[in-house]
Design an enzyme around this catalytic site. Structure first.
Site, PDB file in Angstrom:
ATOM      1  CB  CYS A 106      51.876  49.067 -69.988  1.00  0.00           C
ATOM      2  SG  CYS A 106      53.580  49.056 -70.841  1.00  0.00           S
ATOM      3  CB  CYS A 132      53.681  46.191 -74.754  1.00  0.00           C
ATOM      4  SG  CYS A 132      53.650  47.881 -73.941  1.00  0.00           S
TER       5      CYS A 132
END
Length: 145
Positions: free
Chosen positions: A54, A52
Site C-alpha cells: 500500500c 509494503c
C-alpha cells in the site's frame, strides 16, 4: 560465517526511497535530520514510507500527485519505517497521541502536529482518494503558492 544477502529487498528499499525523493520529498535519515526539519517554520508534510504494497501502490503515488495543488505544504520530508529506525522513532515523538503507523502521513505546522492519515486511511483506498484527503488537509492548513 555465511551471511545472507537480499539484493531484491535492497532494490525494493532503494526504489521506495527514490520514488519519494523524485516526488520532491527530502529524506530524513537521522534523529538530528528530523529535529532540524521539524524546527523549520511553516507547514511540513511527512511521509512515513515503507516497503509494503500500500506504500508503493497508494501512498507514494498519492504523495507525488497531491503536492501539485494550489495550496501545499512549505516542506516535504520523509522517514523510512523499518529502515531508518532512529529517525522514524524521533519523528513519531512529534506525533503526540497518535499510534505508530506506516505508511502514513503527518502534517505539521511550526513543528506541531495538525493532522495524520494512518495506514487505515490509505490501505484499501484508491490513490485518488488519498490525494483528495491530503489536499483537504492542505486546504485547511496550508497557504496558496
Amino acid at each position: 560465517m555465511f551471511q545472507f544477502q537480499f539484493p531484491l529487498y535492497n532494490d525494493i528499499v532503494e526504489q521506495a526511497r527514490r520514488e519519494a525523493v523524485e516526488a520532491g520529498f527530502e529524506e530524513l535519515r537521522t534523529p538530528e535530520d528530523v529535529d532540524a526539519a521539524f524546527r523549520r517554520p511553516g507547514t511540513t508534510l511527512v511521509l512515513i514510507n515503507s516497503v509494503c504494497g500500500c506504500a508503493g501502490g497508494i501512498a507514494r503515488p498519492a504523495a507525488a500527485h497531491a503536492v501539485h495543488y494550489d495550496k501545499r505544504p512549505d516542506h516535504l520530508v520523509t522517514v523510512f519505517a523499518g529502515q531508518d529506525k532512529e529517525a522514524t522513532a524521533r519523528a513519531r515523538e512529534y506525533f503526540v497521541g497518535e499510534p505508530p503507523s506506516s505508511p502514513s502521513f503527518a502534517l505539521l505546522k511550526d513543528g506541531k502536529l495538525c493532522a495524520m492519515l494512518h495506514r487505515h486511511d490509505i490501505e484499501g483506498h484508491e490513490p485518488v482518494a488519498v490525494v483528495q484527503k491530503l489536499q483537504a488537509l492542505f486546504d485547511e492548513y496550508c497557504e496558496e503558492v
